[in-house]
Design an enzyme around this catalytic site. Structure first.
Site, PDB file in Angstrom:
ATOM      1  N   ARG A  67      27.496 -92.036 -26.634  1.00 36.45           N
ATOM      2  CA  ARG A  67      27.753 -92.268 -25.205  1.00 36.45           C
ATOM      3  C   ARG A  67      26.471 -92.849 -24.631  1.00 36.45           C
ATOM      4  O   ARG A  67      25.415 -92.217 -24.656  1.00 36.45           O
ATOM      5  CB  ARG A  67      28.117 -90.964 -24.497  1.00 36.45           C
ATOM      6  CG  ARG A  67      28.082 -91.072 -22.990  1.00 36.45           C
ATOM      7  CD  ARG A  67      28.675 -89.856 -22.307  1.00 36.45           C
ATOM      8  NE  ARG A  67      30.116 -89.886 -22.401  1.00 36.45           N
ATOM      9  CZ  ARG A  67      30.935 -89.278 -21.537  1.00 36.45           C
ATOM     10  NH1 ARG A  67      30.424 -88.600 -20.519  1.00 36.45           N
ATOM     11  NH2 ARG A  67      32.230 -89.337 -21.688  1.00 36.45           N
ATOM     12  N   HIS A  88      35.877 -97.346 -22.342  1.00 37.16           N
ATOM     13  CA  HIS A  88      36.053 -95.916 -22.630  1.00 37.16           C
ATOM     14  C   HIS A  88      37.261 -95.756 -23.550  1.00 37.16           C
ATOM     15  O   HIS A  88      38.270 -95.140 -23.190  1.00 37.16           O
ATOM     16  CB  HIS A  88      36.249 -95.148 -21.332  1.00 37.16           C
ATOM     17  CG  HIS A  88      35.916 -93.691 -21.420  1.00 37.16           C
ATOM     18  ND1 HIS A  88      35.568 -93.072 -22.603  1.00 37.16           N
ATOM     19  CD2 HIS A  88      35.888 -92.719 -20.457  1.00 37.16           C
ATOM     20  CE1 HIS A  88      35.339 -91.790 -22.368  1.00 37.16           C
ATOM     21  NE2 HIS A  88      35.520 -91.546 -21.082  1.00 37.16           N
ATOM     22  N   GLN A  91      38.892 -92.243 -24.472  1.00 40.73           N
ATOM     23  CA  GLN A  91      39.656 -91.676 -23.379  1.00 40.73           C
ATOM     24  C   GLN A  91      41.065 -92.256 -23.347  1.00 40.73           C
ATOM     25  O   GLN A  91      42.042 -91.545 -23.114  1.00 40.73           O
ATOM     26  CB  GLN A  91      38.963 -91.937 -22.046  1.00 40.73           C
ATOM     27  CG  GLN A  91      39.719 -91.401 -20.842  1.00 40.73           C
ATOM     28  CD  GLN A  91      39.829 -89.889 -20.843  1.00 40.73           C
ATOM     29  OE1 GLN A  91      38.815 -89.193 -20.891  1.00 40.73           O
ATOM     30  NE2 GLN A  91      41.055 -89.369 -20.811  1.00 40.73           N
ATOM     31  N   ASP A 149      40.260 -92.630 -11.381  1.00 39.69           N
ATOM     32  CA  ASP A 149      38.981 -92.171 -11.921  1.00 39.69           C
ATOM     33  C   ASP A 149      38.016 -92.013 -10.756  1.00 39.69           C
ATOM     34  O   ASP A 149      38.269 -92.500  -9.646  1.00 39.69           O
ATOM     35  CB  ASP A 149      38.448 -93.200 -12.928  1.00 39.69           C
ATOM     36  CG  ASP A 149      37.173 -92.743 -13.634  1.00 39.69           C
ATOM     37  OD1 ASP A 149      36.897 -91.529 -13.640  1.00 39.69           O
ATOM     38  OD2 ASP A 149      36.453 -93.601 -14.178  1.00 39.69           O
ATOM     39  N   CYS A 185      40.708 -88.966 -15.761  1.00 39.02           N
ATOM     40  CA  CYS A 185      39.933 -88.710 -16.974  1.00 39.02           C
ATOM     41  C   CYS A 185      38.871 -87.627 -16.792  1.00 39.02           C
ATOM     42  O   CYS A 185      38.305 -87.169 -17.788  1.00 39.02           O
ATOM     43  CB  CYS A 185      39.311 -90.000 -17.479  1.00 39.02           C
ATOM     44  SG  CYS A 185      38.026 -90.691 -16.421  1.00 39.02           S
ATOM     45  N   ARG A 202      41.846 -85.295 -25.619  1.00 41.49           N
ATOM     46  CA  ARG A 202      40.627 -85.918 -26.141  1.00 41.49           C
ATOM     47  C   ARG A 202      40.320 -85.357 -27.532  1.00 41.49           C
ATOM     48  O   ARG A 202      39.929 -86.102 -28.441  1.00 41.49           O
ATOM     49  CB  ARG A 202      39.439 -85.662 -25.199  1.00 41.49           C
ATOM     50  CG  ARG A 202      39.473 -86.412 -23.892  1.00 41.49           C
ATOM     51  CD  ARG A 202      39.256 -87.911 -24.079  1.00 41.49           C
ATOM     52  NE  ARG A 202      37.995 -88.232 -24.724  1.00 41.49           N
ATOM     53  CZ  ARG A 202      36.816 -88.321 -24.086  1.00 41.49           C
ATOM     54  NH1 ARG A 202      36.729 -88.095 -22.777  1.00 41.49           N
ATOM     55  NH2 ARG A 202      35.719 -88.633 -24.751  1.00 41.49           N
TER      56      ARG A 202
END
Length: 305
Positions: free
Chosen positions: A100, A127, A130, A222, A261, A289
């Site tokens: 990340r 992402h 996700q 988001d 998310c 996830r």
């Protein structure tokens, strides 16, 4: 060897295979020791994390592997060692590298110098892990192909980009509701058009949040202010009309589901009424996830037998 830096690093068929495996792993969490050995996976964080850290750490263990969770600031990477040198060293120790980080240039440099698969656990641009979880969550309620998903708010960065590409790969109909300056880049939309020519999906971009949501099977949003973003007050002011609240959700299909998310800024991009309401699948999405990432790692580096 294959890297997973953005959603379309998989083919349409490979995406479907991983989602099918994710469903099986959810049904039998400890029955597929694909990383037995144990194979080690480095999970590197240059940004804070809750769900990503936990889901990868726990998931690698459930696959019979060994996770090495690394806070980059506590390593030589945080003191200026090059990404390329770090990639070469980690590749000598582990079977895969999950990271990340910030700019996509960093993960691209890592992948260019690694001799093991590199997985994007979030960059500024993408992402993809996700979105595997999002698609798994949607698939638990309806077939992916032909389903409509409305994405509200800031669609110019990682979640917007990945939603447009991953959902197009699944043959879905994406409606982006975002103001000017917060919409997906032209190159992202062009790539989606190429994919949709194969899958039968579509992407529509509108500045009208009601138009985006009307009749949608899935409504997703988001946080408007992510890590490191400036001008937060300006962003919130410009994005407030796109808040996912009860009034806006009423325009979606009666059986529509809601995704976010996480982490959520309750009262900004989403209200408590919606996030805690009967249509919310936010916490199923968070759980997935774990299963989706396990499936991805099993597919990338595991024993598929």
């Amino acid at each position: 060897m294959k890297h997973f830096l953005k959603d379309d690093d998989l083919t349409v068929q490979q995406q479907a295979e991983i989602l099918d495996l994710a469903a099986k792993l959810k049904a039998d969490r400890h029955g597929y020791p694909a990383l037995a050995g144990p194979k080690a996976v480095a999970v590197v964080f240059e940004k804070p994390s809750t769900r990503t850290r936990l889901s990868f750490d726990i998931g690698i263990g459930e696959l019979g592997g060994h996770s090495v969770v690394i806070d980059a600031q506590g390593t030589q990477l945080g003191r200026g060692e090059t990404v390329a040198d770090t990639a070469r060293v980690l590749s000598r120790y582990v079977s895969a590298i999950v990271i990340r980080t910030f700019g996509d240039d960093r993960i691209e440099e890592l992948a260019a110098n690694a001799s093991v698969p590199v997985v994007n656990a979030l960059t500024d641009g993408w992402h993809p892990c996700q979105l595997l979880a999002d698609l798994q969550t949607i698939a638990e309620h309806r077939p992916l192909k032909g389903t409509s998903v409305a994405y509200l708010g800031d669609a110019a960065f990682n979640m917007g980009n990945s939603t447009v590409i991953a959902c197009s790969m699944a043959g879905m109909h994406v409606r982006v509701g975002a103001p000017e300056g917060y919409q997906p880049a032209a190159e992202v939309l062009a790539r989606a058009a190429e994919i949709n020519a194969e899958t039968g999906g579509s992407v529509v971009v509108t500045t009208d949040p009601v138009e985006a949501v009307t009749g949608a099977d899935v409504v997703s949003t988001d946080a408007w202010v992510s890590m490191g973003m400036a001008d937060s007050e300006k962003r919130i002011d410009e994005l407030t009309p796109y808040q996912l609240n009860g009034e806006l959700l009423a325009h979606a299909a009666d059986d529509a589901i809601v995704l976010h998310c996480l982490p959520a800024h309750r009262g900004e991009e989403i209200t408590d009424e919606v996030m805690d309401g009967p249509q919310s699948r936010v916490f199923d999405q968070a759980e997935n996830r774990l299963h989706a990432q396990k499936a991805l790692l099993a597919w990338l580096v595991g024993d598929r037998s």
